[in-house]
Write a protein that holds these residues in place. Structure first.
Motif, PDB file in Angstrom:
ATOM      1  N   ASN A  46       0.844  -1.196   0.000  1.00  0.00           N
ATOM      2  CA  ASN A  46       0.000   0.000   0.000  1.00  0.00           C
ATOM      3  C   ASN A  46       0.883   1.251   0.000  1.00  0.00           C
ATOM      4  O   ASN A  46       2.095   1.177  -0.210  1.00  0.00           O
ATOM      5  CB  ASN A  46      -0.959  -0.015   1.196  1.00  0.00           C
ATOM      6  CG  ASN A  46      -0.231  -0.031   2.532  1.00  0.00           C
ATOM      7  OD1 ASN A  46       0.978   0.186   2.601  1.00  0.00           O
ATOM      8  ND2 ASN A  46      -0.960  -0.302   3.598  1.00  0.00           N
ATOM      9  N   TYR A  47       0.280   2.402   0.262  1.00  0.00           N
ATOM     10  CA  TYR A  47       1.036   3.656   0.158  1.00  0.00           C
ATOM     11  C   TYR A  47       2.180   3.714   1.163  1.00  0.00           C
ATOM     12  O   TYR A  47       3.306   4.094   0.814  1.00  0.00           O
ATOM     13  CB  TYR A  47       0.093   4.850   0.373  1.00  0.00           C
ATOM     14  CG  TYR A  47       0.821   6.175   0.339  1.00  0.00           C
ATOM     15  CD1 TYR A  47       1.180   6.747  -0.868  1.00  0.00           C
ATOM     16  CD2 TYR A  47       1.167   6.833   1.517  1.00  0.00           C
ATOM     17  CE1 TYR A  47       1.875   7.950  -0.905  1.00  0.00           C
ATOM     18  CE2 TYR A  47       1.855   8.025   1.484  1.00  0.00           C
ATOM     19  CZ  TYR A  47       2.199   8.579   0.272  1.00  0.00           C
ATOM     20  OH  TYR A  47       2.905   9.767   0.231  1.00  0.00           O
ATOM     21  N   THR A  48       1.918   3.347   2.415  1.00  0.00           N
ATOM     22  CA  THR A  48       2.957   3.407   3.447  1.00  0.00           C
ATOM     23  C   THR A  48       4.127   2.499   3.085  1.00  0.00           C
ATOM     24  O   THR A  48       5.297   2.889   3.206  1.00  0.00           O
ATOM     25  CB  THR A  48       2.384   3.007   4.815  1.00  0.00           C
ATOM     26  OG1 THR A  48       1.354   3.932   5.178  1.00  0.00           O
ATOM     27  CG2 THR A  48       3.459   3.018   5.890  1.00  0.00           C
ATOM     28  N   GLU A  49       3.813   1.287   2.625  1.00  0.00           N
ATOM     29  CA  GLU A  49       4.876   0.352   2.247  1.00  0.00           C
ATOM     30  C   GLU A  49       5.641   0.856   1.029  1.00  0.00           C
ATOM     31  O   GLU A  49       6.864   0.717   0.937  1.00  0.00           O
ATOM     32  CB  GLU A  49       4.268  -1.021   1.983  1.00  0.00           C
ATOM     33  CG  GLU A  49       3.722  -1.675   3.246  1.00  0.00           C
ATOM     34  CD  GLU A  49       2.816  -2.856   2.954  1.00  0.00           C
ATOM     35  OE1 GLU A  49       2.743  -3.747   3.811  1.00  0.00           O
ATOM     36  OE2 GLU A  49       2.185  -2.881   1.877  1.00  0.00           O
ATOM     37  N   TYR A  50       4.931   1.455   0.090  1.00  0.00           N
ATOM     38  CA  TYR A  50       5.574   2.014  -1.104  1.00  0.00           C
ATOM     39  C   TYR A  50       6.557   3.117  -0.723  1.00  0.00           C
ATOM     40  O   TYR A  50       7.691   3.167  -1.203  1.00  0.00           O
ATOM     41  CB  TYR A  50       4.495   2.544  -2.052  1.00  0.00           C
ATOM     42  CG  TYR A  50       4.939   3.626  -2.999  1.00  0.00           C
ATOM     43  CD1 TYR A  50       5.743   3.338  -4.104  1.00  0.00           C
ATOM     44  CD2 TYR A  50       4.542   4.951  -2.792  1.00  0.00           C
ATOM     45  CE1 TYR A  50       6.137   4.344  -4.976  1.00  0.00           C
ATOM     46  CE2 TYR A  50       4.931   5.956  -3.660  1.00  0.00           C
ATOM     47  CZ  TYR A  50       5.737   5.642  -4.747  1.00  0.00           C
ATOM     48  OH  TYR A  50       6.128   6.655  -5.599  1.00  0.00           O
ATOM     49  N   ARG A  51       6.133   4.019   0.180  1.00  0.00           N
ATOM     50  CA  ARG A  51       7.000   5.132   0.575  1.00  0.00           C
ATOM     51  C   ARG A  51       8.169   4.651   1.430  1.00  0.00           C
ATOM     52  O   ARG A  51       9.246   5.242   1.419  1.00  0.00           O
ATOM     53  CB  ARG A  51       6.202   6.176   1.357  1.00  0.00           C
ATOM     54  CG  ARG A  51       5.130   6.875   0.559  1.00  0.00           C
ATOM     55  CD  ARG A  51       5.673   7.645  -0.603  1.00  0.00           C
ATOM     56  NE  ARG A  51       6.441   8.803  -0.192  1.00  0.00           N
ATOM     57  CZ  ARG A  51       7.102   9.598  -1.035  1.00  0.00           C
ATOM     58  NH1 ARG A  51       7.103   9.332  -2.325  1.00  0.00           N
ATOM     59  NH2 ARG A  51       7.779  10.637  -0.591  1.00  0.00           N
ATOM     60  N   THR A  52       7.953   3.574   2.172  1.00  0.00           N
ATOM     61  CA  THR A  52       9.003   3.090   3.078  1.00  0.00           C
ATOM     62  C   THR A  52      10.039   2.234   2.370  1.00  0.00           C
ATOM     63  O   THR A  52      11.239   2.396   2.570  1.00  0.00           O
ATOM     64  CB  THR A  52       8.375   2.279   4.235  1.00  0.00           C
ATOM     65  OG1 THR A  52       7.397   3.095   4.896  1.00  0.00           O
ATOM     66  CG2 THR A  52       9.434   1.860   5.239  1.00  0.00           C
ATOM     67  N   PHE A  53       9.561   1.325   1.507  1.00  0.00           N
ATOM     68  CA  PHE A  53      10.476   0.334   0.937  1.00  0.00           C
ATOM     69  C   PHE A  53      10.725   0.521  -0.555  1.00  0.00           C
ATOM     70  O   PHE A  53      11.800   0.225  -1.041  1.00  0.00           O
ATOM     71  CB  PHE A  53       9.930  -1.084   1.186  1.00  0.00           C
ATOM     72  CG  PHE A  53       9.688  -1.380   2.630  1.00  0.00           C
ATOM     73  CD1 PHE A  53      10.747  -1.488   3.519  1.00  0.00           C
ATOM     74  CD2 PHE A  53       8.397  -1.538   3.122  1.00  0.00           C
ATOM     75  CE1 PHE A  53      10.519  -1.760   4.854  1.00  0.00           C
ATOM     76  CE2 PHE A  53       8.163  -1.818   4.453  1.00  0.00           C
ATOM     77  CZ  PHE A  53       9.231  -1.927   5.324  1.00  0.00           C
ATOM     78  N   LYS A  54       9.708   0.951  -1.305  1.00  0.00           N
ATOM     79  CA  LYS A  54       9.809   1.126  -2.754  1.00  0.00           C
ATOM     80  C   LYS A  54      10.440  -0.097  -3.421  1.00  0.00           C
ATOM     81  O   LYS A  54      11.526  -0.056  -3.980  1.00  0.00           O
ATOM     82  CB  LYS A  54      10.595   2.396  -3.109  1.00  0.00           C
ATOM     83  CG  LYS A  54       9.882   3.674  -2.734  1.00  0.00           C
ATOM     84  CD  LYS A  54      10.390   4.870  -3.504  1.00  0.00           C
ATOM     85  CE  LYS A  54       9.837   4.882  -4.905  1.00  0.00           C
ATOM     86  NZ  LYS A  54      10.090   6.135  -5.622  1.00  0.00           N
ATOM     87  N   ARG A  55       9.738  -1.226  -3.328  1.00  0.00           N
ATOM     88  CA  ARG A  55      10.221  -2.467  -3.923  1.00  0.00           C
ATOM     89  C   ARG A  55       9.570  -2.663  -5.292  1.00  0.00           C
ATOM     90  O   ARG A  55       8.407  -3.042  -5.382  1.00  0.00           O
ATOM     91  CB  ARG A  55       9.879  -3.660  -3.026  1.00  0.00           C
ATOM     92  CG  ARG A  55      10.510  -3.577  -1.646  1.00  0.00           C
ATOM     93  CD  ARG A  55       9.983  -4.666  -0.752  1.00  0.00           C
ATOM     94  NE  ARG A  55       8.545  -4.504  -0.527  1.00  0.00           N
ATOM     95  CZ  ARG A  55       7.844  -5.225   0.346  1.00  0.00           C
ATOM     96  NH1 ARG A  55       8.449  -6.164   1.038  1.00  0.00           N
ATOM     97  NH2 ARG A  55       6.556  -5.033   0.495  1.00  0.00           N
TER      98      ARG A  55
END
Length: 654
Positions: A537-546
């Motif tokens: 989701n957005y939080t994971e995208y901003r944190t990890f960008k995998r």
């Protein structure tokens, strides 16, 4: 001590009472979120605070020296001025002092001034006075502040140096926000400041406001934004206000507790009243009639607890009539843009322009994808291509078996502005008039509301009509373009819940980060003209960008972006040579990175000279002031030249 006091405020429009007896205060460092349903009067209250409207009763007491700044105020922009020049008008006084300081430095260096002791001392005193004012007002940093604000709000260098009249309406709104921030009022009134901002600009604004030195009152539908900024929440609903400590999430928690407590109190009193009335009915004519009359008297004097009012919420769901195939759509070397002929017999209106290159993907049944990207990057164009409204510029797009697409347009272009709400619904359904009215009640349209013309509705009302039509289609693949725009906070939360229970496939564009966090299992991000899929989701995208796909198309990527998705080139690779220099020795072409390093050095030099100027002014060293002033002007010119070179290289790279 409060800097603004709102006392017994009331406002009506004709016979309709908007609010009454509002009382609250704004303290110097307050971070207030003003929330409530659409139509509750939030913008009206903001207009009254800003002095743009008069209340019918009550007063707004503002401290004598307090400056109020309101986002929706129409700024006095010169249409022929560049955006950068317009921002500098905020610092007109500082610029005037700067010119006078430069003139004084030149005059003090002249032999005539140095020979006339009284004249020299007078100029030196004036210089020291101006230097103090200039420094205290941020004279050495105002140009950097302008650049910081314009860059943060997403304006390119080209837009910053273009005439203001060439900006779009959304860009002009952002410019107004930038000018307001630079003015630094004591109380900042922001009515929907997140409109027209992409995610990068939103995050920049959150960071900027977190260090704001004055008070802030915000009306916003972005829950993520409210949680980051707000420390106190005021709810305006049902004509009155209620205050809650904390941000929006804390407000929801406390409000639910307060509603439950009030409902228990109401129900307990209603039970007591019913029990007492039954006693009075039974014994009013018997031996206990005196006691019954006493209870009646007490009942008549009792202060009744009102049934707690809660917000109206919509009540609907999306139900696919048939399942799609496993693959909803697939792409192969897909190019998205505009200017392509929809049919061979229709001439193209213009040369095709590619906005987005799409990695080869298979979109699977049950996927929930949030599409992100800067304003103007091609998100809506991509969605319209998937619906078949636009043709691809190149490559292949293949829809899967049994796919039924339902499309929600952020501009509500599927609605007929000439029809009534009732007629619009009956055009796409077999519902009777009575059935359609019952159906529309689930979207908060009741009684004569259903006969309103679409063209006369507010943005929020049109959104609800568009959602009502969408639920009737039975789609198994929903494509939603900013579905939360114009919806109040309660409606956004309800839509999240409905889509969370949806059994179909979902692709949506949204700037509401809570919405993306709640629904997305993948994120598609348009970066430098290339669509890159990410997991989470957005939080994971901003944190990890995998990235899910690393072999994305390359041609539209700027050099800096290519490094994120390709293997680094070998260090031994030879640098490019300018045309015409072949065989004449090694000549290294300057890159964006080279220029950025030079800009950093030049800006450091400017900062050092600013500090030396301050020291020379304190020591009243006129000769050194003259020398430093010349060096300072040269350093600033060098920064401007380097920025121009950077813009040229960036244009070539893009």
């Amino acid at each position: 001590m409060p800097i603004v006091s709102v006392i017994q405020l009331g406002k009506s429009f004709g016979a309709e009472r908007i609010f009454s007896q509002l009382n609250f205060q704004i303290d110097p460092l307050d971070r207030i979120g003003l929330v409530g349903p659409n139509g509750a009067g939030k913008s009206t209250l903001m207009n009254i605070l800003a002095g743009l409207e008069e209340p019918d009763e009550g007063t707004v007491a503002v401290g004598r020296t307090i400056r109020m700044g309101y986002l929706t105020q129409i700024s006095a922009f010169d249409p022929d001025n560049t955006l950068h020049a317009e921002m500098l008008t905020v610092f007109a006084q500082i610029q005037e002092w700067e010119r006078e300081l430069s003139d004084l430095a030149t005059q003090m260096a002249a032999p005539d001034a140095q020979q006339d002791h009284a004249l020299y001392e007078g100029m030196l005193a004036r210089y020291a006075e101006l230097q103090t004012r200039f420094e205290h007002a941020g004279g050495y940093t105002y140009e950097n502040r302008v650049a910081q604000v314009l860059d943060g709000l997403g304006f390119t260098r080209e837009q910053q140096h273009a005439p203001f009249k060439h900006l779009s309406g959304g860009q002009q709104t952002r410019a107004s926000l930038g000018k307001l921030l630079l003015q630094e009022p004591d109380v900042l009134l922001l009515d929907e400041p997140t409109n027209h901002l992409d995610l990068d600009a939103l995050e920049w604004l959150e960071t900027y406001l977190s260090t704001w030195k004055g008070a802030i009152v915000i009306v916003a539908h972005d829950r993520y934004f409210l949680d980051k900024i707000v420390t106190r929440t005021i709810e305006l609903a049902f004509g009155r206000i209620e205050e809650y400590p904390g941000n929006y999430t804390k407000y929801l928690e406390l409000r639910e507790e307060r509603m439950e407590r009030r409902l228990r109190e109401y129900e307990a009193q209603q039970a007591y009243i019913a029990h007492t009335e039954e006693f009075i009915r039974r014994y009013k004519a018997g031996q206990r009639s005196k006691e019954a009359r006493g209870r009646q008297t007490l009942l008549n004097r009792m202060e009744r607890v009102e049934r707690p009012q809660d917000f109206q919420t919509m009540n609907f769901k999306f139900s696919p009539v048939v399942d799609s195939g496993t693959i909803v759509f697939s792409t192969r070397k897909l190019l998205i843009g505009y200017g392509v002929r929809a049919r061979q017999d229709v001439p193209a209106a213009q040369e095709p322009k590619v906005l987005v290159q799409v990695a080869d993907v298979e979109f699977m049944r049950g996927d929930r994808v949030g599409l992100l990207g800067p304003n103007g990057s091609g998100k809506t164009t991509l969605l319209r291509t998937l619906t078949g409204e636009l043709s691809p510029v190149g490559g292949q797009l293949q829809l899967g078996h049994n796919v039924r697409v339902g499309y929600y347009s952020q501009t509500h272009e599927g609605l007929n502005m000439e029809r009534t709400i009732l007629d619009e619904i009956r055009q796409v359904s077999a519902l009777s008039e009575e059935g359609a009215r019952t159906f529309l009640g689930r979207f908060l349209f009741s009684n004569d509301d259903v006969f309103k013309q679409i063209g006369s509705l507010s943005g929020g009302e049109r959104s609800r009509v568009a959602l009502a039509k969408l639920t009737l289609q039975g789609s198994n693949f929903l494509i939603l373009d900013e579905p939360t725009n114009h919806l109040d906070l309660q409606s956004r939360q309800f839509l999240e819940e409905v889509l969370s229970d949806y059994d179909g496939t979902l692709l949506f564009v949204s700037h509401d980060r809570y919405f993306v966090d709640r629904l997305a299992t993948k994120v598609w991000s348009i970066e430098q003209g290339v669509l890159i899929p990410y997991m989470g989701n957005y939080t994971e995208y901003r944190t990890f960008k995998r990235p899910l796909v690393l072999d994305v198309p390359q041609p539209l990527l700027a050099p800096a972006a290519k490094k994120q998705v390709t293997e680094p080139e070998p260090k031994s690779a030879s640098p490019a040579r300018p045309a015409g220099k072949k065989g004449k020795g090694k000549v290294k072409t300057r890159t964006i990175e080279d220029v950025e390093k030079d800009i950093e050095k030049a800006e450091t030099r400017v900062k050092t000279l600013e500090e030396e100027l301050s020291e020379a002014a304190l020591q009243a060293d006129a000769a050194r002031l003259t020398t430093l002033n010349e060096a300072y002007e040269q350093a600033k010119t060098q920064v401007e030249e380097l920025l121009a070179e950077w813009e040229q290289l960036a244009d070539v790279a893009s």
